[in-house]
Scaffold this motif. Structure first.
Motif, mmCIF file in Angstrom:
data_model
loop_
_atom_site.group_PDB
_atom_site.id
_atom_site.type_symbol
_atom_site.label_atom_id
_atom_site.label_comp_id
_atom_site.label_asym_id
_atom_site.label_seq_id
_atom_site.Cartn_x
_atom_site.Cartn_y
_atom_site.Cartn_z
ATOM 1 N N ILE A 230 0.834 -1.201 0.000
ATOM 2 C CA ILE A 230 0.000 0.000 0.000
ATOM 3 C C ILE A 230 0.875 1.260 0.000
ATOM 4 O O ILE A 230 0.603 2.227 -0.727
ATOM 5 N N LYS A 231 1.959 1.253 0.797
ATOM 6 C CA LYS A 231 2.861 2.406 0.851
ATOM 7 C C LYS A 231 3.495 2.671 -0.505
ATOM 8 O O LYS A 231 3.662 3.818 -0.919
ATOM 9 N N ARG A 232 3.862 1.609 -1.207
ATOM 10 C CA ARG A 232 4.459 1.776 -2.539
ATOM 11 C C ARG A 232 3.433 2.258 -3.544
ATOM 12 O O ARG A 232 3.717 3.125 -4.379
ATOM 13 N N GLN A 233 2.220 1.707 -3.476
ATOM 14 C CA GLN A 233 1.179 2.079 -4.422
ATOM 15 C C GLN A 233 0.720 3.522 -4.232
ATOM 16 O O GLN A 233 0.282 4.170 -5.178
ATOM 17 N N LEU A 234 0.839 4.027 -3.003
ATOM 18 C CA LEU A 234 0.450 5.420 -2.737
ATOM 19 C C LEU A 234 1.316 6.415 -3.509
ATOM 20 O O LEU A 234 0.919 7.562 -3.704
ATOM 21 N N LYS A 235 2.505 5.976 -3.951
ATOM 22 C CA LYS A 235 3.398 6.857 -4.701
ATOM 23 C C LYS A 235 2.996 6.984 -6.167
ATOM 24 O O LYS A 235 3.457 7.896 -6.851
ATOM 25 N N SER A 236 2.133 6.061 -6.631
ATOM 26 C CA SER A 236 1.799 6.077 -8.058
ATOM 27 C C SER A 236 0.304 5.952 -8.354
ATOM 28 O O SER A 236 -0.137 6.348 -9.436
ATOM 29 N N SER A 237 -0.474 5.418 -7.435
ATOM 30 C CA SER A 237 -1.898 5.162 -7.696
ATOM 31 C C SER A 237 -2.767 6.355 -7.293
ATOM 32 O O SER A 237 -2.870 6.696 -6.109
ATOM 33 N N ILE A 238 -3.375 6.994 -8.274
ATOM 34 C CA ILE A 238 -4.279 8.119 -8.002
ATOM 35 C C ILE A 238 -5.525 7.623 -7.277
ATOM 36 O O ILE A 238 -6.016 8.267 -6.346
ATOM 37 N N TRP A 239 -6.032 6.463 -7.707
ATOM 38 C CA TRP A 239 -7.252 5.911 -7.080
ATOM 39 C C TRP A 239 -7.026 5.657 -5.596
ATOM 40 O O TRP A 239 -7.887 5.990 -4.769
ATOM 41 N N LEU A 240 -5.870 5.081 -5.238
ATOM 42 C CA LEU A 240 -5.582 4.774 -3.844
ATOM 43 C C LEU A 240 -5.433 6.053 -3.027
ATOM 44 O O LEU A 240 -5.874 6.129 -1.880
ATOM 45 N N ASN A 241 -4.812 7.069 -3.616
ATOM 46 C CA ASN A 241 -4.674 8.357 -2.929
ATOM 47 C C ASN A 241 -6.036 9.005 -2.700
ATOM 48 O O ASN A 241 -6.277 9.594 -1.641
ATOM 49 N N GLN A 242 -6.893 8.907 -3.699
ATOM 50 C CA GLN A 242 -8.243 9.477 -3.551
ATOM 51 C C GLN A 242 -9.031 8.746 -2.466
ATOM 52 O O GLN A 242 -9.776 9.379 -1.712
ATOM 53 N N LEU A 243 -8.852 7.423 -2.387
ATOM 54 C CA LEU A 243 -9.514 6.640 -1.341
ATOM 55 C C LEU A 243 -8.998 7.048 0.037
ATOM 56 O O LEU A 243 -9.777 7.204 0.991
ATOM 57 N N THR A 293 14.640 14.588 -14.174
ATOM 58 C CA THR A 293 15.152 14.266 -15.512
ATOM 59 C C THR A 293 15.239 12.762 -15.750
ATOM 60 O O THR A 293 15.101 12.296 -16.882
ATOM 61 N N TRP A 294 15.473 11.996 -14.659
ATOM 62 C CA TRP A 294 15.638 10.549 -14.813
ATOM 63 C C TRP A 294 14.327 9.788 -14.666
ATOM 64 O O TRP A 294 14.294 8.566 -14.797
ATOM 65 N N GLN A 295 13.213 10.508 -14.409
ATOM 66 C CA GLN A 295 11.921 9.841 -14.217
ATOM 67 C C GLN A 295 11.142 9.784 -15.525
ATOM 68 O O GLN A 295 11.171 10.733 -16.325
ATOM 69 N N ASN A 296 10.437 8.671 -15.745
ATOM 70 C CA ASN A 296 9.580 8.559 -16.930
ATOM 71 C C ASN A 296 8.264 9.300 -16.745
ATOM 72 O O ASN A 296 7.667 9.785 -17.696
ATOM 73 N N LYS A 297 7.805 9.376 -15.493
ATOM 74 C CA LYS A 297 6.573 10.089 -15.177
ATOM 75 C C LYS A 297 6.702 10.727 -13.808
ATOM 76 O O LYS A 297 7.564 10.367 -13.017
ATOM 77 N N ILE A 298 5.832 11.700 -13.546
ATOM 78 C CA ILE A 298 5.867 12.407 -12.275
ATOM 79 C C ILE A 298 5.387 11.490 -11.170
ATOM 80 O O ILE A 298 4.324 10.879 -11.270
ATOM 81 N N GLU A 299 6.189 11.404 -10.130
ATOM 82 C CA GLU A 299 5.812 10.586 -8.967
ATOM 83 C C GLU A 299 4.805 11.344 -8.116
ATOM 84 O O GLU A 299 4.959 12.536 -7.882
ATOM 85 N N LEU A 300 3.764 10.640 -7.695
ATOM 86 C CA LEU A 300 2.767 11.285 -6.840
ATOM 87 C C LEU A 300 3.390 11.623 -5.497
ATOM 88 O O LEU A 300 3.915 10.756 -4.814
#
Length: 406
Positions: A230-243, A293-300
Protein backbone atom coordinates in the motif's frame (compact mmCIF):
# COMPACT_ATOMS: atom_id res chain seq x y z
CA UNK A 1 32.51 9.45 -2.16
CA UNK A 2 31.59 7.24 0.77
CA UNK A 3 31.44 9.11 4.06
CA UNK A 4 31.73 7.56 7.51
CA UNK A 5 30.77 8.70 10.99
CA UNK A 6 33.32 8.83 13.79
CA UNK A 7 33.01 9.47 17.51
CA UNK A 8 36.09 11.33 18.72
CA UNK A 9 37.74 12.44 21.96
CA UNK A 10 40.63 14.82 22.40
CA UNK A 11 42.25 17.58 24.42
CA UNK A 12 42.29 21.22 23.27
CA UNK A 13 44.95 23.91 23.75
CA UNK A 14 43.63 24.68 27.25
CA UNK A 15 44.10 21.01 28.24
CA UNK A 16 40.30 20.55 28.38
CA UNK A 17 38.66 17.28 27.31
CA UNK A 18 36.51 17.55 24.19
CA UNK A 19 34.36 15.00 22.37
CA UNK A 20 31.89 14.90 19.53
CA UNK A 21 30.84 13.35 16.22
CA UNK A 22 32.59 13.88 12.88
CA UNK A 23 31.81 12.90 9.28
CA UNK A 24 34.80 12.14 7.04
CA UNK A 25 35.88 9.91 4.15
CA UNK A 26 38.48 8.04 6.23
CA UNK A 27 40.01 7.89 9.68
CA UNK A 28 43.13 9.71 8.45
CA UNK A 29 41.08 12.63 7.10
CA UNK A 30 39.02 12.77 10.29
CA UNK A 31 42.19 12.84 12.41
CA UNK A 32 43.69 15.60 10.24
CA UNK A 33 40.52 17.71 10.58
CA UNK A 34 40.70 17.41 14.37
CA UNK A 35 44.41 18.29 14.37
CA UNK A 36 43.57 21.41 12.34
CA UNK A 37 41.22 22.41 15.16
CA UNK A 38 44.15 22.31 17.58
CA UNK A 39 43.19 19.06 19.31
CA UNK A 40 45.68 16.54 20.67
CA UNK A 41 45.61 12.99 22.08
CA UNK A 42 42.83 12.18 19.63
CA UNK A 43 40.86 8.93 19.90
CA UNK A 44 38.60 7.90 17.03
CA UNK A 45 35.94 5.20 16.87
CA UNK A 46 33.88 4.56 13.77
CA UNK A 47 30.13 4.46 14.21
CA UNK A 48 28.56 1.85 11.94
CA UNK A 49 25.21 3.63 11.90
CA UNK A 50 23.39 3.37 8.58
CA UNK A 51 23.16 6.43 6.35
CA UNK A 52 19.64 7.84 6.84
CA UNK A 53 17.79 10.65 5.14
CA UNK A 54 17.77 13.84 7.25
CA UNK A 55 14.43 14.69 8.80
CA UNK A 56 12.63 18.00 8.48
CA UNK A 57 14.03 19.30 11.78
CA UNK A 58 17.66 18.70 10.69
CA UNK A 59 17.13 20.49 7.36
CA UNK A 60 15.37 23.34 9.18
CA UNK A 61 18.27 23.70 11.64
CA UNK A 62 20.77 23.75 8.76
CA UNK A 63 18.88 26.53 6.98
CA UNK A 64 18.54 28.51 10.20
CA UNK A 65 22.28 28.24 10.93
CA UNK A 66 23.05 29.31 7.35
CA UNK A 67 20.80 32.36 7.74
CA UNK A 68 22.50 33.33 11.03
CA UNK A 69 25.97 32.99 9.49
CA UNK A 70 25.03 35.02 6.40
CA UNK A 71 23.42 37.72 8.56
CA UNK A 72 26.68 37.88 10.50
CA UNK A 73 28.42 38.79 7.20
CA UNK A 74 30.19 35.42 6.92
CA UNK A 75 30.76 34.65 3.20
CA UNK A 76 28.63 31.90 1.69
CA UNK A 77 31.57 29.53 1.10
CA UNK A 78 32.82 29.91 4.70
CA UNK A 79 29.26 29.47 5.99
CA UNK A 80 28.91 26.16 4.15
CA UNK A 81 32.30 25.03 5.50
CA UNK A 82 31.14 25.74 9.06
CA UNK A 83 27.88 23.85 8.44
CA UNK A 84 29.84 20.97 6.92
CA UNK A 85 32.08 20.80 9.97
CA UNK A 86 29.13 20.59 12.37
CA UNK A 87 26.81 18.37 10.30
CA UNK A 88 26.44 14.85 11.76
CA UNK A 89 24.04 13.35 9.21
CA UNK A 90 25.92 11.48 6.48
CA UNK A 91 23.50 12.25 3.63
CA UNK A 92 23.14 15.91 4.60
CA UNK A 93 26.93 16.20 4.99
CA UNK A 94 27.43 14.73 1.52
CA UNK A 95 24.86 17.16 0.11
CA UNK A 96 26.62 20.17 1.66
CA UNK A 97 29.96 18.87 0.37
CA UNK A 98 28.60 18.64 -3.18
CA UNK A 99 27.11 22.13 -2.94
CA UNK A 100 30.46 23.49 -1.81
CA UNK A 101 32.29 21.74 -4.66
CA UNK A 102 29.90 23.16 -7.25
CA UNK A 103 30.17 26.69 -5.83
CA UNK A 104 33.97 26.39 -6.02
CA UNK A 105 33.64 25.58 -9.75
CA UNK A 106 31.95 28.95 -10.27
CA UNK A 107 28.25 28.16 -9.97
CA UNK A 108 25.97 30.37 -7.92
CA UNK A 109 24.27 29.01 -4.79
CA UNK A 110 20.90 28.74 -6.53
CA UNK A 111 22.46 26.93 -9.52
CA UNK A 112 24.21 24.48 -7.20
CA UNK A 113 20.92 23.89 -5.38
CA UNK A 114 19.18 23.29 -8.70
CA UNK A 115 21.67 20.49 -9.39
CA UNK A 116 21.64 19.15 -5.79
CA UNK A 117 18.18 20.22 -4.60
CA UNK A 118 17.04 16.91 -3.15
CA UNK A 119 16.39 18.31 0.35
CA UNK A 120 14.81 21.61 -0.72
CA UNK A 121 11.51 22.08 -2.52
CA UNK A 122 11.18 23.87 -5.85
CA UNK A 123 9.53 26.71 -3.95
CA UNK A 124 12.50 27.10 -1.61
CA UNK A 125 15.01 26.96 -4.49
CA UNK A 126 13.14 29.70 -6.31
CA UNK A 127 13.09 31.85 -3.17
CA UNK A 128 16.86 31.45 -2.78
CA UNK A 129 17.33 32.45 -6.42
CA UNK A 130 15.26 35.59 -5.79
CA UNK A 131 17.27 36.26 -2.62
CA UNK A 132 20.54 36.04 -4.57
CA UNK A 133 19.27 38.40 -7.27
CA UNK A 134 18.06 40.99 -4.73
CA UNK A 135 21.00 40.66 -2.32
CA UNK A 136 18.73 39.38 0.45
CA UNK A 137 19.91 35.77 0.64
CA UNK A 138 20.29 35.82 4.43
CA UNK A 139 16.76 37.19 4.89
CA UNK A 140 15.27 34.67 2.48
CA UNK A 141 17.09 31.74 4.16
CA UNK A 142 15.78 32.95 7.52
CA UNK A 143 12.21 33.16 6.16
CA UNK A 144 12.47 29.65 4.69
CA UNK A 145 13.79 28.33 8.02
CA UNK A 146 10.96 30.00 9.96
CA UNK A 147 8.39 28.58 7.52
CA UNK A 148 9.92 25.12 7.97
CA UNK A 149 9.90 25.55 11.76
CA UNK A 150 6.17 26.26 11.68
CA UNK A 151 5.59 23.18 9.50
CA UNK A 152 7.77 21.01 11.75
CA UNK A 153 5.96 22.29 14.86
CA UNK A 154 2.58 21.38 13.34
CA UNK A 155 3.90 17.99 12.20
CA UNK A 156 5.19 17.24 15.68
CA UNK A 157 1.85 18.17 17.22
CA UNK A 158 0.04 15.76 14.93
CA UNK A 159 2.65 13.03 15.53
CA UNK A 160 2.30 13.52 19.29
CA UNK A 161 -1.47 13.10 19.05
CA UNK A 162 -1.31 10.08 16.74
CA UNK A 163 1.54 8.33 18.60
CA UNK A 164 -0.56 7.63 21.70
CA UNK A 165 -3.58 6.13 19.90
CA UNK A 166 -1.33 4.06 17.65
CA UNK A 167 0.45 2.63 20.69
CA UNK A 168 -2.83 1.95 22.44
CA UNK A 169 -4.34 0.32 19.36
CA UNK A 170 -1.18 -1.76 18.94
CA UNK A 171 -1.42 -2.93 22.56
CA UNK A 172 -5.12 -3.69 22.02
CA UNK A 173 -4.37 -5.85 18.99
CA UNK A 174 -1.59 -7.69 20.86
CA UNK A 175 -3.83 -8.31 23.89
CA UNK A 176 -6.66 -9.52 21.65
CA UNK A 177 -4.28 -11.86 19.80
CA UNK A 178 -2.90 -13.23 23.10
CA UNK A 179 -6.40 -13.87 24.41
CA UNK A 180 -7.37 -15.66 21.20
CA UNK A 181 -4.18 -17.77 21.17
CA UNK A 182 -3.84 -18.69 24.87
CA UNK A 183 -7.13 -18.10 26.70
CA UNK A 184 -9.84 -18.97 24.17
CA UNK A 185 -8.43 -22.49 23.47
CA UNK A 186 -8.92 -23.37 27.15
CA UNK A 187 -12.63 -22.57 26.80
CA UNK A 188 -12.69 -24.62 23.58
CA UNK A 189 -11.36 -27.66 25.50
CA UNK A 190 -13.97 -27.08 28.20
CA UNK A 191 -16.83 -27.08 25.70
CA UNK A 192 -15.47 -30.23 24.06
CA UNK A 193 -17.32 -31.62 21.03
CA UNK A 194 -20.46 -29.55 21.54
CA UNK A 195 -19.10 -26.51 19.68
CA UNK A 196 -21.74 -26.80 16.94
CA UNK A 197 -24.42 -26.01 19.53
CA UNK A 198 -22.61 -22.93 20.87
CA UNK A 199 -23.85 -19.39 20.13
CA UNK A 200 -22.73 -18.02 16.76
CA UNK A 201 -20.51 -15.30 18.27
CA UNK A 202 -18.67 -17.92 20.40
CA UNK A 203 -18.17 -20.09 17.30
CA UNK A 204 -16.64 -17.12 15.45
CA UNK A 205 -14.19 -16.49 18.30
CA UNK A 206 -13.20 -20.17 18.39
CA UNK A 207 -12.66 -20.13 14.62
CA UNK A 208 -10.44 -17.02 14.87
CA UNK A 209 -8.50 -18.61 17.72
CA UNK A 210 -7.89 -21.77 15.71
CA UNK A 211 -6.86 -19.69 12.67
CA UNK A 212 -4.32 -17.67 14.67
CA UNK A 213 -2.82 -20.77 16.27
CA UNK A 214 -2.26 -22.51 12.93
CA UNK A 215 -1.32 -19.58 10.65
CA UNK A 216 -0.03 -16.85 12.99
CA UNK A 217 3.28 -16.19 11.20
CA UNK A 218 1.67 -16.44 7.77
CA UNK A 219 -0.96 -13.86 8.77
CA UNK A 220 1.74 -11.58 10.26
CA UNK A 221 3.86 -11.73 7.08
CA UNK A 222 0.75 -11.16 4.95
CA UNK A 223 -0.22 -8.04 6.96
CA UNK A 224 3.32 -6.60 6.71
CA UNK A 225 3.38 -7.32 2.97
CA UNK A 226 0.03 -5.58 2.44
CA UNK A 227 1.25 -2.50 4.38
CA UNK A 228 4.46 -2.29 2.28
CA UNK A 229 2.47 -2.75 -0.94
CA UNK A 230 0.00 0.00 0.00
CA UNK A 231 2.86 2.41 0.85
CA UNK A 232 4.46 1.78 -2.54
CA UNK A 233 1.18 2.08 -4.42
CA UNK A 234 0.45 5.42 -2.74
CA UNK A 235 3.40 6.86 -4.70
CA UNK A 236 1.80 6.08 -8.06
CA UNK A 237 -1.90 5.16 -7.70
CA UNK A 238 -4.28 8.12 -8.00
CA UNK A 239 -7.25 5.91 -7.08
CA UNK A 240 -5.58 4.77 -3.84
CA UNK A 241 -4.67 8.36 -2.93
CA UNK A 242 -8.24 9.48 -3.55
CA UNK A 243 -9.51 6.64 -1.34
CA UNK A 244 -7.08 7.68 1.41
CA UNK A 245 -8.23 11.32 1.16
CA UNK A 246 -11.88 10.24 1.28
CA UNK A 247 -11.31 8.09 4.39
CA UNK A 248 -9.47 10.92 6.19
CA UNK A 249 -12.01 13.59 5.22
CA UNK A 250 -14.89 11.42 6.45
CA UNK A 251 -13.20 10.77 9.80
CA UNK A 252 -14.70 13.05 12.47
CA UNK A 253 -12.31 15.78 13.71
CA UNK A 254 -9.31 14.40 11.80
CA UNK A 255 -10.70 15.45 8.41
CA UNK A 256 -11.24 19.02 9.67
CA UNK A 257 -7.71 19.13 11.13
CA UNK A 258 -6.16 18.01 7.84
CA UNK A 259 -8.21 20.60 5.92
CA UNK A 260 -7.14 23.42 8.24
CA UNK A 261 -3.51 22.24 8.12
CA UNK A 262 -3.62 22.28 4.31
CA UNK A 263 -5.04 25.82 4.26
CA UNK A 264 -2.52 27.20 6.80
CA UNK A 265 0.47 25.61 5.04
CA UNK A 266 -0.61 26.86 1.60
CA UNK A 267 -1.28 30.42 2.79
CA UNK A 268 2.06 30.66 4.61
CA UNK A 269 3.97 29.29 1.61
CA UNK A 270 2.23 31.53 -0.93
CA UNK A 271 2.67 34.57 1.35
CA UNK A 272 6.40 33.89 1.50
CA UNK A 273 6.66 33.61 -2.30
CA UNK A 274 4.65 36.77 -3.04
CA UNK A 275 6.47 38.74 -0.33
CA UNK A 276 9.80 37.86 -1.98
CA UNK A 277 8.56 39.20 -5.32
CA UNK A 278 7.77 35.94 -7.11
CA UNK A 279 4.86 36.35 -9.61
CA UNK A 280 1.59 34.65 -8.64
CA UNK A 281 1.58 32.08 -11.47
CA UNK A 282 5.16 31.05 -10.77
CA UNK A 283 4.45 30.91 -7.03
CA UNK A 284 1.49 28.57 -7.60
CA UNK A 285 3.54 26.38 -9.96
CA UNK A 286 6.11 25.86 -7.21
CA UNK A 287 3.53 23.90 -5.16
CA UNK A 288 3.13 21.29 -7.93
CA UNK A 289 5.32 18.15 -8.08
CA UNK A 290 8.11 18.35 -10.63
CA UNK A 291 9.30 15.59 -12.94
CA UNK A 292 12.96 14.69 -12.43
CA UNK A 293 15.15 14.27 -15.51
CA UNK A 294 15.64 10.55 -14.81
CA UNK A 295 11.92 9.84 -14.22
CA UNK A 296 9.58 8.56 -16.93
CA UNK A 297 6.57 10.09 -15.18
CA UNK A 298 5.87 12.41 -12.27
CA UNK A 299 5.81 10.59 -8.97
CA UNK A 300 2.77 11.28 -6.84
CA UNK A 301 3.95 13.32 -3.88
CA UNK A 302 2.46 15.86 -1.53
CA UNK A 303 -1.21 16.51 -0.94
CA UNK A 304 -3.27 15.35 -3.94
CA UNK A 305 -6.22 17.57 -2.95
CA UNK A 306 -3.96 20.65 -2.79
CA UNK A 307 -2.35 19.77 -6.12
CA UNK A 308 -5.75 19.45 -7.82
CA UNK A 309 -6.92 22.75 -6.31
CA UNK A 310 -3.80 24.59 -7.49
CA UNK A 311 -4.12 23.13 -10.98
CA UNK A 312 -7.71 24.41 -11.04
CA UNK A 313 -6.57 27.87 -9.84
CA UNK A 314 -3.91 28.08 -12.57
CA UNK A 315 -6.47 27.05 -15.20
CA UNK A 316 -8.90 29.84 -14.27
CA UNK A 317 -6.17 32.47 -13.75
CA UNK A 318 -4.82 31.82 -17.28
CA UNK A 319 -8.39 32.41 -18.51
CA UNK A 320 -8.35 35.89 -16.99
CA UNK A 321 -10.08 35.32 -13.64
CA UNK A 322 -8.80 36.89 -10.42
CA UNK A 323 -7.06 34.69 -7.87
CA UNK A 324 -9.81 35.22 -5.27
CA UNK A 325 -12.38 34.00 -7.83
CA UNK A 326 -10.28 31.03 -8.96
CA UNK A 327 -9.89 29.49 -5.50
CA UNK A 328 -12.23 26.63 -4.61
CA UNK A 329 -14.26 25.92 -1.48
CA UNK A 330 -12.35 22.64 -0.98
CA UNK A 331 -9.32 24.68 0.09
CA UNK A 332 -10.67 28.10 1.09
CA UNK A 333 -13.85 28.43 3.19
CA UNK A 334 -16.24 31.22 2.19
CA UNK A 335 -14.95 33.55 4.91
CA UNK A 336 -11.37 33.08 3.70
CA UNK A 337 -12.46 33.71 0.09
CA UNK A 338 -14.00 37.04 1.12
CA UNK A 339 -10.78 37.98 2.92
CA UNK A 340 -8.83 37.15 -0.26
CA UNK A 341 -11.08 39.43 -2.30
CA UNK A 342 -10.47 42.31 0.11
CA UNK A 343 -6.72 41.68 0.03
CA UNK A 344 -6.63 41.51 -3.76
CA UNK A 345 -8.69 44.67 -4.22
CA UNK A 346 -6.49 46.59 -1.77
CA UNK A 347 -3.24 45.30 -3.27
CA UNK A 348 -2.34 43.53 0.00
CA UNK A 349 -2.83 39.91 -1.10
CA UNK A 350 0.43 38.71 0.48
CA UNK A 351 -0.39 40.29 3.85
CA UNK A 352 -3.97 38.96 3.73
CA UNK A 353 -2.65 35.42 3.12
CA UNK A 354 -0.55 35.73 6.27
CA UNK A 355 -3.59 37.01 8.20
CA UNK A 356 -5.67 34.03 6.99
CA UNK A 357 -2.90 31.61 8.00
CA UNK A 358 -2.63 33.07 11.50
CA UNK A 359 -6.40 33.17 11.95
CA UNK A 360 -6.95 29.54 10.93
CA UNK A 361 -3.84 28.45 12.84
CA UNK A 362 -5.69 29.34 16.05
CA UNK A 363 -8.62 27.18 14.99
CA UNK A 364 -6.23 24.36 14.08
CA UNK A 365 -4.49 24.49 17.48
CA UNK A 366 -7.87 24.36 19.23
CA UNK A 367 -9.00 21.35 17.17
CA UNK A 368 -5.74 19.51 17.86
CA UNK A 369 -6.01 20.13 21.62
CA UNK A 370 -9.65 19.01 21.59
CA UNK A 371 -8.81 15.82 19.68
CA UNK A 372 -5.97 14.95 22.07
CA UNK A 373 -8.35 15.25 25.04
CA UNK A 374 -11.03 13.11 23.39
CA UNK A 375 -8.75 10.28 22.26
CA UNK A 376 -7.73 8.96 25.68
CA UNK A 377 -11.22 8.03 26.99
CA UNK A 378 -12.23 6.83 23.53
CA UNK A 379 -9.28 4.45 23.31
CA UNK A 380 -9.96 3.12 26.80
CA UNK A 381 -13.45 2.22 25.59
CA UNK A 382 -11.94 0.47 22.53
CA UNK A 383 -9.57 -1.64 24.66
CA UNK A 384 -12.26 -2.50 27.18
CA UNK A 385 -14.71 -3.27 24.40
CA UNK A 386 -12.37 -5.71 22.61
CA UNK A 387 -11.47 -7.61 25.76
CA UNK A 388 -15.07 -7.50 27.00
CA UNK A 389 -16.40 -8.92 23.72
CA UNK A 390 -13.99 -11.86 23.87
CA UNK A 391 -14.88 -12.61 27.49
CA UNK A 392 -18.58 -12.27 26.69
CA UNK A 393 -18.25 -14.64 23.75
CA UNK A 394 -16.53 -17.25 25.92
CA UNK A 395 -18.95 -17.04 28.86
CA UNK A 396 -22.10 -16.71 26.71
CA UNK A 397 -22.72 -20.48 26.59
CA UNK A 398 -22.46 -20.62 30.40
CA UNK A 399 -25.00 -17.81 30.71
CA UNK A 400 -27.31 -19.69 28.33
CA UNK A 401 -27.00 -22.84 30.44
CA UNK A 402 -27.89 -20.84 33.56
CA UNK A 403 -31.03 -19.49 31.90
CA UNK A 404 -32.08 -23.01 30.83
CA UNK A 405 -31.70 -24.35 34.39
CA UNK A 406 -33.99 -21.62 35.69
Amino acid sequence: MKLKMYHWQGINRLNQKQKGVLIAESEQIARQQLLNRGLQQIKLQQNWQLSTKPNQAEICDTLLQLAILLKSSVPLKNSLLILLQNCTNIQLNSWLHQLLNQIETGLSFSQALQNQGQFLTLQERQLIQVGEMTGKLATVCNQIAEHRQQSVALQRKLQKILLYPMMVLGISVILTALLLIFIVPQFADMYGDNQAQLPFFTQVLLFLSDLLQQYFWLIAVLIVGIIILIKRQLKSSIWLNQLKIKLISNTPMLGNIVQLSRLVGFCRGLHLMLKSGVPLNQALQSFLPQKKTWQNKIELQGDLTLIQEIQSMLHWITHGYAFSVAVGAELFPMQAQQMLQVGEQSGQLSQMLLHIAESYQQQLDHKIDLLSQMLEPLLMVVIGGLIGLIMLGMYLPIFNMGSLIQ
